[in-house]
Design an enzyme around this catalytic site. Structure first.
Site, PDB file in Angstrom:
ATOM      1  N   ASP A  39       0.753  -1.178   0.097  1.00 17.98           N
ATOM      2  CA  ASP A  39      -0.025   0.125   0.058  1.00 17.98           C
ATOM      3  C   ASP A  39       0.590   1.301   0.127  1.00 17.98           C
ATOM      4  O   ASP A  39       0.338   2.334   0.565  1.00 17.98           O
ATOM      5  CB  ASP A  39      -0.799  -0.196   1.280  1.00 17.98           C
ATOM      6  CG  ASP A  39      -1.685  -1.622   1.227  1.00 17.98           C
ATOM      7  OD1 ASP A  39      -1.894  -1.948   0.793  1.00 17.98           O
ATOM      8  OD2 ASP A  39      -1.475  -1.873   2.516  1.00 17.98           O
ATOM      9  N   GLU A 205     -11.622   0.910  -2.286  1.00 14.95           N
ATOM     10  CA  GLU A 205     -10.861   1.260  -0.323  1.00 14.95           C
ATOM     11  C   GLU A 205      -9.433   2.234  -1.196  1.00 14.95           C
ATOM     12  O   GLU A 205      -9.375   2.619  -1.557  1.00 14.95           O
ATOM     13  CB  GLU A 205     -10.045  -0.548   0.478  1.00 14.95           C
ATOM     14  CG  GLU A 205      -9.533  -0.457  -0.907  1.00 14.95           C
ATOM     15  CD  GLU A 205      -9.131  -2.260  -0.132  1.00 14.95           C
ATOM     16  OE1 GLU A 205      -9.820  -2.611   1.171  1.00 14.95           O
ATOM     17  OE2 GLU A 205      -8.731  -2.930  -0.697  1.00 14.95           O
TER      18      GLU A 205
END
Length: 528
Positions: A39, A205
């Site tokens: 991420d 997300e």
């Protein structure tokens, strides 16, 4: 950004022997980091780029990487030295620091992240290499993940975030906007949902907030970690309504699930996108793609048919930047000739001072025999494992071990750690030393299995594991002279941990019933 913000020891890093993305001819290959920097998010400040990534319960957490060309990166520190919750004094796999966002505002660096069980945290620093202040809980609550702050032109501060279905009875695929105090220390009000992706962008997300040419942009991945794509939302109003467009997908490439990352520009006004690819045991590795703006939409990677949806490039020309900068890579090997651990190392829990020792003038790492939390407990429950990320698809990790157990019931060695693991350790019983190869798979009995044993003539041995692509096969071996290595056991396929890739590292543990005492000296640890 001034050079003094980079610690003096960062540039002394040796170049990796197993993965260098810079081809040395003005081009680079992807991934730019073949390691589990999950991420990733990045920013440019002046001529410098800074990146951070998820660290979950690996401590220290929130790695800070630095680059001057977006291809060559060095690890310069961590923003969280200790997790702000005593729960993390023991391993809490899969919890902790999820999907951070890094920003620079009013001469301060900010990082926000979501803890799915506690809420949204923030840290700040004047220097990205540290020190960072203590984590502040900005938005308490369960299921709040993947936050990104944004300061608008009028000075108002906002935060956008996603939701973890595992903590909210399945509520996810929705992005929520909250206003914050201008210093980003607390949320104002309950917030407002601004995008629902259930029909077209499932599991959306990881939002990252930007503004350009009068549009508010949210870059957000959808479709799942290993199978998804990169979506971009845009609106003239911060609260929406938002248009949506898929701008990057796997296409005909081997790069699955290309998404979640950072849009950055260069001082020469070129645009790039950093994203990850899920590679199972190797974790979420980091890629760099060109980004072009067409009709106020970003197009990422190679758009073969001109539909505005690109696919990842495997090789590319390096970004145009000012000056020439050397090849650098994150640290891997460690000679243990400093009184501090290399920045590549992380523990499985908040560390204790009694776990290890590095003394000035000494050239080894001493790990003390910390007791397991229960008899025959697996190493997954031991906080004092010293681990680092897999650095490449194929590599060997080797260490020299001198074992001083003092009493029976101790062992120390080399481990490939995931939800399943294999460890090769030296142990002592009835005045004789031996090597033992253990495997572990979670199950009803929840105990290790011994699959190989080998007598040793003394307390010192060289331990090695060779990891090979494409499935991360692991073969352990040992040597008595550091020259001739003998395989022990059979090939083991590394498995990822909870939301993280497999790791390799060192340990020294004791059964709870054993007498106190015992330690192990690791002379060096080398990745080749």
């Amino acid at each position: 950004m001034a050079r003094e913000l980079i610690p003096s020891n960062a540039s002394a890093n040796a170049i990796s022997k197993v993965w260098v993305a810079d081809n040395g001819d003005g081009t680079y290959k992807n991934p730019i980091l073949y390691a589990d920097y999950s991420d990733p998010d990045a920013i440019r400040v002046g001529d410098d780029y800074y990146m951070t990534a998820s660290s979950f319960t690996c401590i220290p957490g929130l790695p800070i990487l630095h680059s001057r060309d977006l291809v060559n990166w060095t690890l310069i520190g961590h923003a969280v030295q200790r997790y702000p919750n005593d729960l993390f004094d023991r391993p809490q796999h899969g919890k902790g620091i999820w999907a951070p966002a890094i920003r620079y505002h009013n001469n301060l660096f900010y990082i926000f992240w979501g803890d799915p069980d506690m809420g949204i945290y923030r840290v700040r620093a004047k220097n990205p290499a540290g020190p960072w202040d203590e984590p502040l809980l900005v938005v308490p609550g369960q299921g709040l993940i993947d936050p990104c702050p944004f300061w608008d032109d009028d000075g108002r501060a906002y935060i956008v975030h996603g939701w973890a279905g595992s903590r909210t009875n399945g509520f996810n695929s929705v992005l929520t906007l909250r206003q914050m105090t201008p210093d980003a220390s607390a949320a104002i009000g309950q917030g407002k949902h601004i995008f629902d992706g259930h029909e077209t962008q499932p599991t959306i997300e990881g939002p990252k907030f930007y503004k350009r040419n009068g549009y508010y942009y949210i870059f957000a991945p959808a479709g799942g970690v290993a199978t998804g794509w990169q979506t971009v939302l845009r609106s003239k109003q911060i609260t929406g309504p938002y248009e949506e467009k898929i701008v990057l997908a796997q296409g005909s490439t081997p790069v699955n699930g290309p998404h979640q990352g950072a849009w950055v520009d260069t001082p020469l006004r070129k645009h790039w996108f950093i994203h990850f690819q899920d590679c199972d045991a190797y974790g979420r590795v980091v890629h760099l793609q060109q980004l072009n703006w067409i009709d106020d939409w970003p197009v990422i990677g190679i758009d073969k048919d001109g539909d505005g949806k690109g696919e990842p490039a495997l090789t590319e020309h390096k970004p145009l930047i000012r000056g020439i900068h050397p090849i650098t890579t994150p640290q891997e090997s460690d000679e243990f000739d400093s009184d501090t651990l290399g920045l590549q190392w992380q523990w499985q829990a908040n560390p204790k001072l009694t776990w290890y020792c590095l003394l000035p003038g000494k050239t080894h790492l001493r790990l003390f025999a910390e007791k397991l939390p229960a008899e025959k407990a697996p190493l997954t429950e031991a906080g004092n494992l010293l681990l680092q990320k897999f650095p490449a698809p194929t590599f060997t990790a080797t260490t020299q071990v001198k074992f001083t157990p003092q009493w029976d019931g101790k062992r120390a060695g080399l481990v490939i750690m995931g939800e399943e693991y294999v460890s090769l350790s030296i142990t002592k019983a009835k005045n004789s030393f031996s090597l033992v190869l253990h495997t572990y798979k979670p199950g009803d009995e929840n105990i290790e299995t011994i699959i190989a044993e080998q007598p040793l003539p003394g307390d010192t041995v060289y331990l090695r594991v060779k990891v090979t692509a494409p499935k991360a096969g692991c073969q352990f071996s040992y040597s008595l002279d550091g020259q001739q290595y003998n395989d022990i056991g059979t090939l083991f396929q590394a498995k990822p941990g909870k939301w993280i890739g497999a790791k390799v590292g060192l340990f020294c543990i004791s059964e709870p019933s054993a007498r106190n005492g015992g330690y192990t000296d690791f002379d060096w640890f080398r990745i080749e």
